[in-house]
Design an enzyme around this catalytic site. Structure first.
Site, PDB file in Angstrom:
ATOM      1  N   GLY A  12       0.809  -1.210   0.000  1.00  0.00           N
ATOM      2  CA  GLY A  12       0.000   0.000   0.000  1.00  0.00           C
ATOM      3  C   GLY A  12       0.839   1.255   0.000  1.00  0.00           C
ATOM      4  O   GLY A  12       2.070   1.212   0.156  1.00  0.00           O
ATOM      5  N   ASP A  13       0.173   2.377  -0.273  1.00  0.00           N
ATOM      6  CA  ASP A  13       0.798   3.706  -0.273  1.00  0.00           C
ATOM      7  C   ASP A  13       1.915   3.843  -1.309  1.00  0.00           C
ATOM      8  O   ASP A  13       2.884   4.575  -1.101  1.00  0.00           O
ATOM      9  CB  ASP A  13       1.323   4.058   1.134  1.00  0.00           C
ATOM     10  CG  ASP A  13       0.231   3.959   2.176  1.00  0.00           C
ATOM     11  OD1 ASP A  13      -0.923   4.290   1.858  1.00  0.00           O
ATOM     12  OD2 ASP A  13       0.532   3.529   3.305  1.00  0.00           O
ATOM     13  N   GLU A  14       1.769   3.158  -2.418  1.00  0.00           N
ATOM     14  CA  GLU A  14       2.793   3.207  -3.472  1.00  0.00           C
ATOM     15  C   GLU A  14       2.653   4.471  -4.324  1.00  0.00           C
ATOM     16  O   GLU A  14       3.461   4.712  -5.229  1.00  0.00           O
ATOM     17  CB  GLU A  14       2.665   1.977  -4.391  1.00  0.00           C
ATOM     18  CG  GLU A  14       2.852   0.632  -3.704  1.00  0.00           C
ATOM     19  CD  GLU A  14       1.549   0.041  -3.170  1.00  0.00           C
ATOM     20  OE1 GLU A  14       0.533   0.772  -3.121  1.00  0.00           O
ATOM     21  OE2 GLU A  14       1.544  -1.143  -2.790  1.00  0.00           O
ATOM     22  N   HIS A  41      -5.451   8.018  -0.634  1.00  0.00           N
ATOM     23  CA  HIS A  41      -4.765   8.264  -1.900  1.00  0.00           C
ATOM     24  C   HIS A  41      -4.528   9.760  -2.067  1.00  0.00           C
ATOM     25  O   HIS A  41      -5.475  10.543  -2.054  1.00  0.00           O
ATOM     26  CB  HIS A  41      -5.598   7.724  -3.074  1.00  0.00           C
ATOM     27  CG  HIS A  41      -5.792   6.232  -3.017  1.00  0.00           C
ATOM     28  ND1 HIS A  41      -6.556   5.536  -3.921  1.00  0.00           N
ATOM     29  CD2 HIS A  41      -5.303   5.296  -2.153  1.00  0.00           C
ATOM     30  CE1 HIS A  41      -6.527   4.239  -3.619  1.00  0.00           C
ATOM     31  NE2 HIS A  41      -5.782   4.082  -2.550  1.00  0.00           N
ATOM     32  N   THR A 128      -6.760  -0.282  10.303  1.00  0.00           N
ATOM     33  CA  THR A 128      -6.972   1.166  10.315  1.00  0.00           C
ATOM     34  C   THR A 128      -8.132   1.535  11.251  1.00  0.00           C
ATOM     35  O   THR A 128      -8.394   2.714  11.459  1.00  0.00           O
ATOM     36  CB  THR A 128      -7.298   1.671   8.900  1.00  0.00           C
ATOM     37  OG1 THR A 128      -8.459   0.961   8.432  1.00  0.00           O
ATOM     38  CG2 THR A 128      -6.144   1.442   7.942  1.00  0.00           C
ATOM     39  N   ARG A 304       5.145   4.812   8.882  1.00  0.00           N
ATOM     40  CA  ARG A 304       5.260   3.617   8.038  1.00  0.00           C
ATOM     41  C   ARG A 304       6.621   2.976   8.283  1.00  0.00           C
ATOM     42  O   ARG A 304       7.629   3.679   8.404  1.00  0.00           O
ATOM     43  CB  ARG A 304       5.134   3.987   6.556  1.00  0.00           C
ATOM     44  CG  ARG A 304       3.768   4.546   6.187  1.00  0.00           C
ATOM     45  CD  ARG A 304       3.733   5.001   4.729  1.00  0.00           C
ATOM     46  NE  ARG A 304       2.454   5.592   4.383  1.00  0.00           N
ATOM     47  CZ  ARG A 304       2.299   6.583   3.505  1.00  0.00           C
ATOM     48  NH1 ARG A 304       3.341   7.089   2.867  1.00  0.00           N
ATOM     49  NH2 ARG A 304       1.104   7.062   3.248  1.00  0.00           N
ATOM     50  N   LEU A 331      11.677   8.168  -6.483  1.00  0.00           N
ATOM     51  CA  LEU A 331      13.108   8.048  -6.761  1.00  0.00           C
ATOM     52  C   LEU A 331      13.888   9.132  -6.008  1.00  0.00           C
ATOM     53  O   LEU A 331      15.001   8.892  -5.534  1.00  0.00           O
ATOM     54  CB  LEU A 331      13.342   8.189  -8.275  1.00  0.00           C
ATOM     55  CG  LEU A 331      14.744   7.846  -8.742  1.00  0.00           C
ATOM     56  CD1 LEU A 331      15.006   6.349  -8.627  1.00  0.00           C
ATOM     57  CD2 LEU A 331      14.982   8.300 -10.175  1.00  0.00           C
ATOM     58  N   ASP A 332      13.286  10.316  -5.870  1.00  0.00           N
ATOM     59  CA  ASP A 332      13.945  11.442  -5.197  1.00  0.00           C
ATOM     60  C   ASP A 332      14.335  11.117  -3.761  1.00  0.00           C
ATOM     61  O   ASP A 332      15.322  11.645  -3.237  1.00  0.00           O
ATOM     62  CB  ASP A 332      13.032  12.685  -5.212  1.00  0.00           C
ATOM     63  CG  ASP A 332      11.638  12.374  -4.661  1.00  0.00           C
ATOM     64  OD1 ASP A 332      10.995  11.453  -5.190  1.00  0.00           O
ATOM     65  OD2 ASP A 332      11.211  13.041  -3.687  1.00  0.00           O
TER      66      ASP A 332
HETATM   67  P1  GDP Z   1      -1.520   5.589  -2.372  1.00  0.00           P
HETATM   68  O1  GDP Z   1      -2.294   5.146  -1.187  1.00  0.00           O
HETATM   69  O2  GDP Z   1      -0.912   4.461  -3.120  1.00  0.00           O
HETATM   70  O3  GDP Z   1      -2.302   6.503  -3.283  1.00  0.00           O
HETATM   71  O4  GDP Z   1      -0.306   6.454  -1.799  1.00  0.00           O
HETATM   72  P2  GDP Z   1      -0.371   7.568  -0.621  1.00  0.00           P
HETATM   73  O5  GDP Z   1      -1.003   8.789  -1.145  1.00  0.00           O
HETATM   74  O6  GDP Z   1      -0.926   6.991   0.628  1.00  0.00           O
HETATM   75  O7  GDP Z   1       1.181   7.768  -0.341  1.00  0.00           O
HETATM   76  C1  GDP Z   1       2.054   8.209  -1.312  1.00  0.00           C
HETATM   77  C2  GDP Z   1       2.698   9.502  -0.833  1.00  0.00           C
HETATM   78  O8  GDP Z   1       3.839   9.790  -1.631  1.00  0.00           O
HETATM   79  C3  GDP Z   1       1.801  10.725  -0.980  1.00  0.00           C
HETATM   80  O9  GDP Z   1       2.024  11.591   0.095  1.00  0.00           O
HETATM   81  C4  GDP Z   1       2.258  11.357  -2.282  1.00  0.00           C
HETATM   82  O10 GDP Z   1       2.015  12.758  -2.350  1.00  0.00           O
HETATM   83  C5  GDP Z   1       3.735  11.080  -2.220  1.00  0.00           C
HETATM   84  N1  GDP Z   1       4.426  10.943  -3.511  1.00  0.00           N
HETATM   85  C6  GDP Z   1       3.970  10.434  -4.671  1.00  0.00           C
HETATM   86  N2  GDP Z   1       4.948  10.361  -5.590  1.00  0.00           N
HETATM   87  C7  GDP Z   1       6.062  10.837  -4.994  1.00  0.00           C
HETATM   88  C8  GDP Z   1       7.419  10.990  -5.418  1.00  0.00           C
HETATM   89  O11 GDP Z   1       7.814  10.637  -6.523  1.00  0.00           O
HETATM   90  N3  GDP Z   1       8.293  11.525  -4.507  1.00  0.00           N
HETATM   91  C9  GDP Z   1       7.899  11.906  -3.257  1.00  0.00           C
HETATM   92  N4  GDP Z   1       8.813  12.423  -2.451  1.00  0.00           N
HETATM   93  N5  GDP Z   1       6.637  11.769  -2.841  1.00  0.00           N
HETATM   94  C10 GDP Z   1       5.734  11.217  -3.677  1.00  0.00           C
HETATM   95  P1  IMO Z   2      -3.843   2.580   0.398  1.00  0.00           P
HETATM   96  O1  IMO Z   2      -4.980   2.389  -0.579  1.00  0.00           O
HETATM   97  C1  IMO Z   2      -1.392   0.994   3.671  1.00  0.00           C
HETATM   98  C2  IMO Z   2      -3.287  -2.108   6.154  1.00  0.00           C
HETATM   99  C3  IMO Z   2      -3.498  -1.660   7.593  1.00  0.00           C
HETATM  100  C4  IMO Z   2      -3.391  -3.013   8.292  1.00  0.00           C
HETATM  101  C5  IMO Z   2      -4.067  -3.960   7.320  1.00  0.00           C
HETATM  102  C6  IMO Z   2      -5.512  -4.282   7.648  1.00  0.00           C
HETATM  103  O2  IMO Z   2      -3.736   3.964   0.905  1.00  0.00           O
HETATM  104  O3  IMO Z   2      -2.594   2.029  -0.162  1.00  0.00           O
HETATM  105  P2  IMO Z   2      -7.761  -2.858   7.500  1.00  0.00           P
HETATM  106  O4  IMO Z   2      -8.146  -1.569   8.168  1.00  0.00           O
HETATM  107  O5  IMO Z   2      -7.751  -2.797   6.011  1.00  0.00           O
HETATM  108  O6  IMO Z   2      -8.517  -4.033   8.014  1.00  0.00           O
HETATM  109  O7  IMO Z   2      -6.216  -3.090   7.964  1.00  0.00           O
HETATM  110  O8  IMO Z   2      -3.998  -3.326   6.052  1.00  0.00           O
HETATM  111  N1  IMO Z   2      -3.843  -1.187   5.134  1.00  0.00           N
HETATM  112  C7  IMO Z   2      -3.114  -0.291   4.446  1.00  0.00           C
HETATM  113  N2  IMO Z   2      -1.818   0.043   4.540  1.00  0.00           N
HETATM  114  N3  IMO Z   2      -2.184   1.586   2.748  1.00  0.00           N
HETATM  115  C8  IMO Z   2      -3.487   1.244   2.636  1.00  0.00           C
HETATM  116  O9  IMO Z   2      -4.295   1.714   1.664  1.00  0.00           O
HETATM  117  C9  IMO Z   2      -4.009   0.284   3.527  1.00  0.00           C
HETATM  118  N4  IMO Z   2      -5.225  -0.272   3.691  1.00  0.00           N
HETATM  119  C10 IMO Z   2      -5.106  -1.167   4.669  1.00  0.00           C
HETATM  120  O10 IMO Z   2      -2.486  -0.773   8.009  1.00  0.00           O
HETATM  121  O11 IMO Z   2      -2.048  -3.398   8.388  1.00  0.00           O
HETATM  122 MG    MG Z   3      -2.324   5.424   0.890  1.00  0.00          MG
END
Ligand code: GDP
Ligand code: IMO
Ligand code: MG
Length: 424
Positions: A12-14, A41, A128, A304, A331-332
């Site tokens: 997650g959080d990619e 997101h 969460t 994280r 990458l930064d």
């Molecule tokens: P998601 O859940 O996959 O949509 O990702 P999140 O939004 O939870 O987490 C990604 C975080 O990385 C966010 O705060 C973005 O603004 C940030 N982000 C995205 N791309 C880049 C990047 O190339 N460099 C940096 N430093 N931050 C980034």
């Molecule tokens: P995005 O879409 C990171 C993790 C929680 C926990 C596990 C189960 O932003 O990438 P849940 O509340 O779903 O039953 O929790 O999954 N988790 C995430 N971690 N990004 C997310 O979403 C997540 N959604 C759930 O931290 O470990």
């Molecule tokens: Mg996220």
């Protein structure tokens, strides 16, 4: 890319939000297909930051019909909050469509999420706390309340009373918790129903029609593939299908309707919550990446956990998603590292393997086998073409692509929409 699924390849959080927003510029529809407001997101446009939890990230584009499809679980309070805060920021939410068959997160789901976590004690998942697991449990156990029930006051009241009779006995007798009041819930949820009703539609039909007409559709996966209920690091997973297959189940279209699958991965790894993390960096190095990458949860604010890029895991997740392209992110954040490590194999019980073990207890015994590459010190945040990147950064990206066996389509060098390098 006519129909593209965007999936996370790690935990997650990619930065799926950033990639969805990027693709949405040329799309007519963005469809969220799984999970709920456990997702966070982020999209950064100029000096404006948007954090989406239930709302599809594509809503910022006026050309986009944003769809919350059947496979999503919806907390109406959170959705209404997102609708009004976006409207207050001048974003048109009129084109939002919500599936009538999506399940509703009810107060007992949130309560049971915390009670179950407490009951697990040291074995807690680290959820969460948004009621996601209990809501999906009820969906599959046939105790769910759906959006079509929510917007019909009589049906909603009847269903709430029926379900609550059972849930209250569970809350009281198993967990010793306080029972919930059906009338209070119906009053509160009635106000959400009014705000949501105008958006409710047969979204499966809408998506199929758009796909049949050759429109460009982006399917927005939530969470990461290693959190998939079937293919992730069970039981430390979420309760839905973040993988690309989830897009067909969660929207009511068939697999032949998908043209591309973009797998999104950070150039290192992060994880929120409990569970195995093979390449985790404890101590200063992990802390340095956390600070530089601002690695704190978008939904819960939790720090994280950070570690090296795991090519064994991402090769596996690329396979289960049938990824056609990679988007490599942040990458930064690695600028300034003297050298970088990539896990290319695991040592398990004295044997070297590149195969990701299905059994999490086996994975717990895996020690990463690392390959080391030289880092770079030059800033990459202004790079807009591959040639602008330092040679060592290019070599690092190429090596990841080679190990994962998927071509790179995009490299992200900063959080803003424009800080993106696209391959030809
Ligand atoms: P998601 O859940 O996959 O949509 O990702 P999140 O939004 O939870 O987490 C990604 C975080 O990385 C966010 O705060 C973005 O603004 C940030 N982000 C995205 N791309 C880049 C990047 O190339 N460099 C940096 N430093 N931050 C980034
Ligand atoms: P995005 O879409 C990171 C993790 C929680 C926990 C596990 C189960 O932003 O990438 P849940 O509340 O779903 O039953 O929790 O999954 N988790 C995430 N971690 N990004 C997310 O979403 C997540 N959604 C759930 O931290 O470990
Ligand atoms: Mg996220």
């Amino acid at each position: 890319m006519p129909t593209t699924v965007v999936v996370g390849l790690q935990w997650g959080d990619e930065a799926k939000g950033k990639i969805v927003d990027y693709l949405a510029e040329h799309a007519s529809m963005v469809v969220r297909y799984n999970g709920g407001n456990n997702a966070g997101h982020t999209v950064v446009v100029g000096d404006q930051t948007y954090k989406f939890h239930t709302m599809p990230a594509g809503i910022l584009h006026p050309n986009v019909t944003a769809v919350i499809a059947d496979g999503v679980v919806i907390d109406p309070a959170v959705l209404c909050g997102e609708l009004s805060s976006l409207s207050a920021r001048g974003i048109d939410t009129g084109k939002l469509k919500i599936s009538s068959t999506a399940h509703v997160i009810m107060p007992w789901h949130k309560l049971l999420d915390s009670l179950e976590e407490r009951h697990r004690g040291s074995q807690k998942i680290g959820t969460t706390g948004r009621g996601i697991g209990p809501c999906y449990q009820d969906k599959y156990g046939r105790w769910g309340l759906r959006i079509c029930d929510l917007i019909d006051p009589e049906r909603c009241a009847l269903r709430t009373r029926e379900i609550l009779e059972y849930k209250n006995s569970l809350i009281k007798s198993v967990f010793g918790g306080e029972p919930l009041d059906a009338s209070e819930i119906c009053d509160e949820y009635g106000t959400y129903a009014e705000a949501i009703a105008p958006h409710v539609a047969d979204t499966s039909h809408l998506v199929s029609k758009a796909q049949g007409a050759g429109e460009s559709i982006v399917f927005e996966g939530a969470h990461g593939s290693l959190l998939d209920i079937d293919h992730g690091t069970y039981p430390y997973v979420t309760s839905s299908h973040p993988i690309s297959g989830g897009a067909t189940v969660g929207t009511g279209i068939g697999p032949r309707c998908i043209d591309e699958v973009v797998g999104v991965a950070k150039v290192y790894t992060t994880r929120v919550g409990e569970g195995v993390f093979m390449t985790e960096l404890h101590g200063e190095q992990g802390e340095a990446i956390r600070q530089k990458g601002a690695e704190f949860g978008t939904t819960t604010g939790r720090p994280r956990r950070c570690g090296w890029f795991d090519a064994v895991a991402v090769n596996f997740t690329s396979r289960i998603n049938s990824c056609s392209r990679l988007a490599l992110i942040k990458l930064d954040v690695l600028t300034g590292q003297k050298s970088l490590k990539i896990a290319t194999a695991y040592e398990i019980d004295g044997k070297i393997t590149r195969q990701f073990p299905q059994d999490t207890t086996v994975l717990n015994r895996a020690t990463p086998v690392y390959e080391e590459m030289p880092g770079w010190s030059e800033s990459v945040v202004e790079a807009r073409q591959l040639e602008h990147l330092p040679a060592n950064a290019r070599a690092y990206i190429d090596r990841i692509s080679e190990l994962v066996e998927v071509p790179v389509w995009a490299v992200s060098v900063g959080e803003r929409r424009d800080q993106t390098i696209l391959m030809d």
